[in-house]
Design a protein around this motif. Sequence first.
Motif, PDB file in Angstrom:
ATOM      1  N   GLU A 189       0.888  -1.453  -0.379  1.00 62.35           N
ATOM      2  CA  GLU A 189       0.375  -0.293   0.650  1.00 62.35           C
ATOM      3  C   GLU A 189       0.856   1.306   0.224  1.00 62.35           C
ATOM      4  OE1 GLU A 189      -2.762   0.132   3.809  1.00 62.35           O
ATOM      5  OE2 GLU A 189      -3.791  -1.728   3.128  1.00 62.35           O
ATOM      6  N   LEU A 190       2.310   1.272   0.714  1.00 67.57           N
ATOM      7  CA  LEU A 190       2.682   2.557   0.355  1.00 67.57           C
ATOM      8  C   LEU A 190       3.428   2.628  -0.265  1.00 67.57           C
ATOM      9  CD1 LEU A 190       4.155   4.654   2.792  1.00 67.57           C
ATOM     10  CD2 LEU A 190       5.659   3.120   3.018  1.00 67.57           C
ATOM     11  N   GLN A 191       3.587   1.371  -1.184  1.00 73.48           N
ATOM     12  CA  GLN A 191       4.582   1.539  -2.483  1.00 73.48           C
ATOM     13  C   GLN A 191       4.065   2.602  -3.460  1.00 73.48           C
ATOM     14  OE1 GLN A 191       5.642  -2.348  -3.827  1.00 73.48           O
ATOM     15  NE2 GLN A 191       7.948  -2.199  -2.726  1.00 73.48           N
ATOM     16  N   LYS A 243       3.750   5.940  -5.321  1.00 73.65           N
ATOM     17  CA  LYS A 243       3.697   5.795  -7.402  1.00 73.65           C
ATOM     18  C   LYS A 243       2.682   6.911  -7.321  1.00 73.65           C
ATOM     19  CE  LYS A 243       3.177   2.985 -11.001  1.00 73.65           C
ATOM     20  NZ  LYS A 243       3.105   1.479 -11.682  1.00 73.65           N
ATOM     21  N   GLN A 244       2.013   6.751  -6.363  1.00 78.73           N
ATOM     22  CA  GLN A 244       0.533   7.575  -6.843  1.00 78.73           C
ATOM     23  C   GLN A 244       1.079   9.259  -7.245  1.00 78.73           C
ATOM     24  OE1 GLN A 244      -2.775   6.395  -3.922  1.00 78.73           O
ATOM     25  NE2 GLN A 244      -3.492   5.366  -5.835  1.00 78.73           N
ATOM     26  N   GLN A 245       1.946   9.676  -5.647  1.00 77.97           N
ATOM     27  CA  GLN A 245       2.587  11.162  -5.425  1.00 77.97           C
ATOM     28  C   GLN A 245       3.515  11.330  -6.394  1.00 77.97           C
ATOM     29  OE1 GLN A 245       1.210  12.888  -3.214  1.00 77.97           O
ATOM     30  NE2 GLN A 245       0.040  11.118  -2.664  1.00 77.97           N
ATOM     31  N   GLU A 250       3.244   9.682 -10.000  1.00 76.11           N
ATOM     32  CA  GLU A 250       2.300  10.035 -10.881  1.00 76.11           C
ATOM     33  C   GLU A 250       2.124  12.259 -10.944  1.00 76.11           C
ATOM     34  OE1 GLU A 250      -0.554   7.709 -11.324  1.00 76.11           O
ATOM     35  OE2 GLU A 250       1.420   5.489 -11.753  1.00 76.11           O
ATOM     36  N   LYS A 251       1.684  12.374  -9.867  1.00 74.53           N
ATOM     37  CA  LYS A 251       1.278  13.753  -9.662  1.00 74.53           C
ATOM     38  C   LYS A 251       2.160  14.703  -9.272  1.00 74.53           C
ATOM     39  CE  LYS A 251      -2.905  11.857  -6.486  1.00 74.53           C
ATOM     40  NZ  LYS A 251      -3.020  12.222  -5.323  1.00 74.53           N
ATOM     41  N   MET A 252       3.280  14.740  -8.966  1.00 74.78           N
ATOM     42  CA  MET A 252       4.842  15.227  -9.413  1.00 74.78           C
ATOM     43  C   MET A 252       5.025  15.048 -10.620  1.00 74.78           C
ATOM     44  SD  MET A 252       7.030  14.754  -5.752  1.00 74.78           S
ATOM     45  CE  MET A 252       7.902  15.879  -6.348  1.00 74.78           C
ATOM     46  N   LEU A 253       4.975  14.355 -10.912  1.00 80.10           N
ATOM     47  CA  LEU A 253       5.275  14.802 -12.680  1.00 80.10           C
ATOM     48  C   LEU A 253       4.123  15.546 -13.287  1.00 80.10           C
ATOM     49  CD1 LEU A 253       6.316  10.560 -13.208  1.00 80.10           C
ATOM     50  CD2 LEU A 253       7.959  13.576 -13.127  1.00 80.10           C
ATOM     51  N   GLN A 254       2.884  15.244 -12.859  1.00 78.60           N
ATOM     52  CA  GLN A 254       1.889  15.826 -13.754  1.00 78.60           C
ATOM     53  C   GLN A 254       1.631  17.289 -13.300  1.00 78.60           C
ATOM     54  OE1 GLN A 254      -2.057  14.486 -12.869  1.00 78.60           O
ATOM     55  NE2 GLN A 254      -1.516  12.668 -13.047  1.00 78.60           N
ATOM     56  N   LEU A 255       2.220  17.779 -12.344  1.00 78.05           N
ATOM     57  CA  LEU A 255       2.035  19.440 -12.214  1.00 78.05           C
ATOM     58  C   LEU A 255       3.565  19.799 -12.469  1.00 78.05           C
ATOM     59  CD1 LEU A 255       1.571  18.874  -8.142  1.00 78.05           C
ATOM     60  CD2 LEU A 255       0.196  19.917  -9.347  1.00 78.05           C
ATOM     61  N   ILE A 256       4.786  18.738 -12.252  1.00 80.83           N
ATOM     62  CA  ILE A 256       6.012  19.894 -13.164  1.00 80.83           C
ATOM     63  C   ILE A 256       5.753  20.541 -14.446  1.00 80.83           C
ATOM     64  CG2 ILE A 256       8.261  19.111 -14.349  1.00 80.83           C
ATOM     65  CD1 ILE A 256       8.228  17.977 -11.436  1.00 80.83           C
ATOM     66  N   ASP A 257       4.738  19.248 -14.932  1.00 82.82           N
ATOM     67  CA  ASP A 257       3.918  18.797 -16.610  1.00 82.82           C
ATOM     68  C   ASP A 257       3.090  20.855 -17.051  1.00 82.82           C
ATOM     69  OD1 ASP A 257       5.555  17.300 -17.608  1.00 82.82           O
ATOM     70  OD2 ASP A 257       4.123  15.564 -17.745  1.00 82.82           O
ATOM     71  N   LYS A 258       2.876  20.894 -16.161  1.00 82.17           N
ATOM     72  CA  LYS A 258       1.391  21.580 -16.039  1.00 82.17           C
ATOM     73  C   LYS A 258       2.388  23.137 -15.633  1.00 82.17           C
ATOM     74  CE  LYS A 258      -2.534  19.198 -14.778  1.00 82.17           C
ATOM     75  NZ  LYS A 258      -3.819  19.061 -14.008  1.00 82.17           N
ATOM     76  N   SER A 259       3.100  23.023 -14.700  1.00 81.86           N
ATOM     77  CA  SER A 259       3.791  23.935 -14.350  1.00 81.86           C
ATOM     78  C   SER A 259       4.806  24.597 -15.922  1.00 81.86           C
ATOM     79  CB  SER A 259       4.847  23.860 -13.222  1.00 81.86           C
ATOM     80  OG  SER A 259       6.003  24.546 -12.770  1.00 81.86           O
TER      81      SER A 259
END
Length: 98
Positions: free
Chosen positions: A5-7, A11-13, A15-24
């Motif tokens: 569950e922790l992994q 992994k979800q976090q 992916e969210k960071m990569l999405q935020l970087i793309d949006k930035s």
Amino acid sequence: QNEKELQDVVKQQEEKMLQLIDKSGEVTRLKGEVSQLKRSLQRAETEAKVLWEEMRGQEPKVDATYVQERVLLRQEVDKLRLLLLEKEDENLLLSDKY
């Protein structure tokens, strides 16, 4: 079970960071485009202003070179005015900081 569950959460976090970087990056690119469009609009408005002033008080025969010089001078004045405002803003920020 907990480790799995922790992994998944990690992994979800990621992916969210990569999405935020793309949006930035896209926001930065769009800000650049908006800035360029504002400069183009200001240039066009300056040219229109000068042409209107020249046409208003002139006879039908207008010296194109003179009008172009006036447009360029007005653009330089506008640039200098913008630089002055930017410097005043920077000074205010610095004075507030210190």
